[in-house]
Design a protein around this motif. Sequence first.
Motif, mmCIF file in Angstrom:
data_model
loop_
_atom_site.group_PDB
_atom_site.id
_atom_site.type_symbol
_atom_site.label_atom_id
_atom_site.label_comp_id
_atom_site.label_asym_id
_atom_site.label_seq_id
_atom_site.Cartn_x
_atom_site.Cartn_y
_atom_site.Cartn_z
ATOM 1 N N GLN A 187 0.839 -1.194 0.000
ATOM 2 C CA GLN A 187 0.000 0.000 0.000
ATOM 3 C C GLN A 187 0.877 1.248 0.000
ATOM 4 O O GLN A 187 1.894 1.315 0.686
ATOM 5 N N GLY A 188 0.458 2.255 -0.755
ATOM 6 C CA GLY A 188 1.271 3.461 -0.864
ATOM 7 C C GLY A 188 1.451 4.195 0.443
ATOM 8 O O GLY A 188 2.441 4.900 0.637
ATOM 9 N N ALA A 189 0.472 4.052 1.364
ATOM 10 C CA ALA A 189 0.549 4.769 2.645
ATOM 11 C C ALA A 189 1.389 4.032 3.680
ATOM 12 O O ALA A 189 1.553 4.515 4.791
ATOM 13 N N ASN A 190 1.939 2.867 3.328
ATOM 14 C CA ASN A 190 2.670 2.077 4.316
ATOM 15 C C ASN A 190 3.908 2.784 4.848
ATOM 16 O O ASN A 190 4.297 2.599 6.002
ATOM 17 N N HIS A 191 4.548 3.587 3.999
ATOM 18 C CA HIS A 191 5.822 4.178 4.410
ATOM 19 C C HIS A 191 5.649 5.104 5.608
ATOM 20 O O HIS A 191 6.465 5.098 6.525
ATOM 21 N N ARG A 192 4.573 5.886 5.610
ATOM 22 C CA ARG A 192 4.352 6.790 6.748
ATOM 23 C C ARG A 192 4.134 5.999 8.034
ATOM 24 O O ARG A 192 4.709 6.329 9.077
ATOM 25 N N ALA A 193 3.308 4.951 7.977
ATOM 26 C CA ALA A 193 3.078 4.128 9.163
ATOM 27 C C ALA A 193 4.365 3.480 9.642
ATOM 28 O O ALA A 193 4.622 3.383 10.846
ATOM 29 N N LEU A 194 5.185 3.039 8.709
ATOM 30 C CA LEU A 194 6.447 2.407 9.075
ATOM 31 C C LEU A 194 7.382 3.405 9.756
ATOM 32 O O LEU A 194 8.055 3.073 10.746
ATOM 33 N N ARG A 195 7.417 4.640 9.255
ATOM 34 C CA ARG A 195 8.268 5.663 9.882
ATOM 35 C C ARG A 195 7.778 5.999 11.288
ATOM 36 O O ARG A 195 8.586 6.196 12.205
ATOM 37 N N VAL A 196 6.456 6.086 11.453
ATOM 38 C CA VAL A 196 5.908 6.363 12.782
ATOM 39 C C VAL A 196 6.244 5.226 13.736
ATOM 40 O O VAL A 196 6.631 5.448 14.895
ATOM 41 N N GLY A 197 6.101 3.986 13.278
ATOM 42 C CA GLY A 197 6.443 2.844 14.117
ATOM 43 C C GLY A 197 7.908 2.842 14.504
ATOM 44 O O GLY A 197 8.264 2.538 15.659
ATOM 45 N N ALA A 198 8.779 3.182 13.554
ATOM 46 C CA ALA A 198 10.210 3.237 13.850
ATOM 47 C C ALA A 198 10.520 4.315 14.885
ATOM 48 O O ALA A 198 11.330 4.118 15.799
ATOM 49 N N GLU A 199 9.854 5.469 14.761
ATOM 50 C CA GLU A 199 10.060 6.534 15.750
ATOM 51 C C GLU A 199 9.618 6.080 17.137
ATOM 52 O O GLU A 199 10.311 6.307 18.135
ATOM 53 N N LEU A 200 8.457 5.417 17.213
ATOM 54 C CA LEU A 200 7.959 4.931 18.499
ATOM 55 C C LEU A 200 8.917 3.923 19.122
ATOM 56 O O LEU A 200 9.197 3.962 20.321
ATOM 57 N N ALA A 201 9.401 2.995 18.304
ATOM 58 C CA ALA A 201 10.310 1.971 18.813
ATOM 59 C C ALA A 201 11.584 2.598 19.351
ATOM 60 O O ALA A 201 12.093 2.204 20.413
ATOM 61 N N ARG A 202 12.101 3.575 18.631
ATOM 62 C CA ARG A 202 13.329 4.215 19.085
ATOM 63 C C ARG A 202 13.101 5.014 20.367
ATOM 64 O O ARG A 202 13.884 4.951 21.309
ATOM 65 N N ARG A 203 11.991 5.763 20.392
ATOM 66 C CA ARG A 203 11.741 6.612 21.552
ATOM 67 C C ARG A 203 11.458 5.798 22.808
ATOM 68 O O ARG A 203 11.857 6.176 23.912
ATOM 69 N N SER A 204 10.773 4.666 22.656
ATOM 70 C CA SER A 204 10.419 3.844 23.814
ATOM 71 C C SER A 204 11.448 2.750 24.094
ATOM 72 O O SER A 204 11.281 1.979 25.036
ATOM 73 N N ASN A 205 12.483 2.697 23.237
ATOM 74 C CA ASN A 205 13.528 1.677 23.382
ATOM 75 C C ASN A 205 12.924 0.277 23.387
ATOM 76 O O ASN A 205 13.247 -0.567 24.226
ATOM 77 N N GLN A 206 12.038 0.023 22.420
ATOM 78 C CA GLN A 206 11.383 -1.270 22.283
ATOM 79 C C GLN A 206 11.662 -1.848 20.897
ATOM 80 O O GLN A 206 11.864 -1.099 19.934
#
Length: 291
Positions: A187-206
């Motif tokens: 899906q074309g919108a996947n990249h934004r969701a993936l970037r948000v998930g990566a930011e969350l993982a980094r910020r929460s150290n998960q």
Amino acid sequence: MVVTTTATTDKPTVSIPAGRVLILLDGSRLSLAALEAAAEIASARNAEVLGIFVEELNLLRTAGYGFAREVGGSSGLARPLEATVLQARMQALAEQARRSLQHAMARRGLVQTLKLCRGRVAEEVLNLMQPEDLVVLGRVGWSGIPGTRLGSTARALLRQAPGDVLLWAEPRPRRQNRVVVLLNHDQGANHRALRVGAELARRSNQPLSVLLRTSPEDDPSVAEDMLTFLQREGLAARVRRIPVASAGAAVRAMQEEGAAQLVVSRTCSLFADQGAEVLLSELNLPITVTP
């Protein structure tokens, strides 16, 4: 199929659009918890914060009718819903929202503004929101009990918001330790969701898990491309292909991953058949929905 990477790095490279963090305040305990979450996000992004308090127009109109009643939350007794009393109550809640917002942001040195509105809550938020913004709200009209329905304001924002929407919940203390991103295949919108998930993982150290809903004939290179992106970001992550099935099957996959936070694209097919309602009713964790 599960594709895994365990690389780590000290250099964050995830790029999130430089927008504001909007927080919807209504005086409830859950909205104050959402305020703290919004403050942490804004601090990490060094973002401007806009608090929003809406005097619900329909409720004010209802109070103008002589037959209108309200029921006490603890006593269960019905009493007249008087316009003057309701207006005074809303003014007190607005002042509480102002103090809470100021206190939460001052501790972090963040710029903040409180916008007082009168109208329909979802419409007022949508009028203020830009595509780069994130809006954070507690689960308005939500009891947290499986099988209950999501509130009308949250549903409207999930369907129409031009930016990201974070539905805040206080997760139960369990062995949940991963950020999970749920996507459709290619899906074309996947990249934004993936970037948000990566930011969350980094910020929460998960660690991060991506659940990619696919059919047997779908190109497996999509999962590999996602993994390559996550490797470049230096995240401990894995990509797992799951079959396109019911919302319940997706929920079970998230529970197997030990989801502590969920990111899902609005383009995910679960939203097309009201599967999102089932999805949200089964989970008690913060959920970010991207356009």
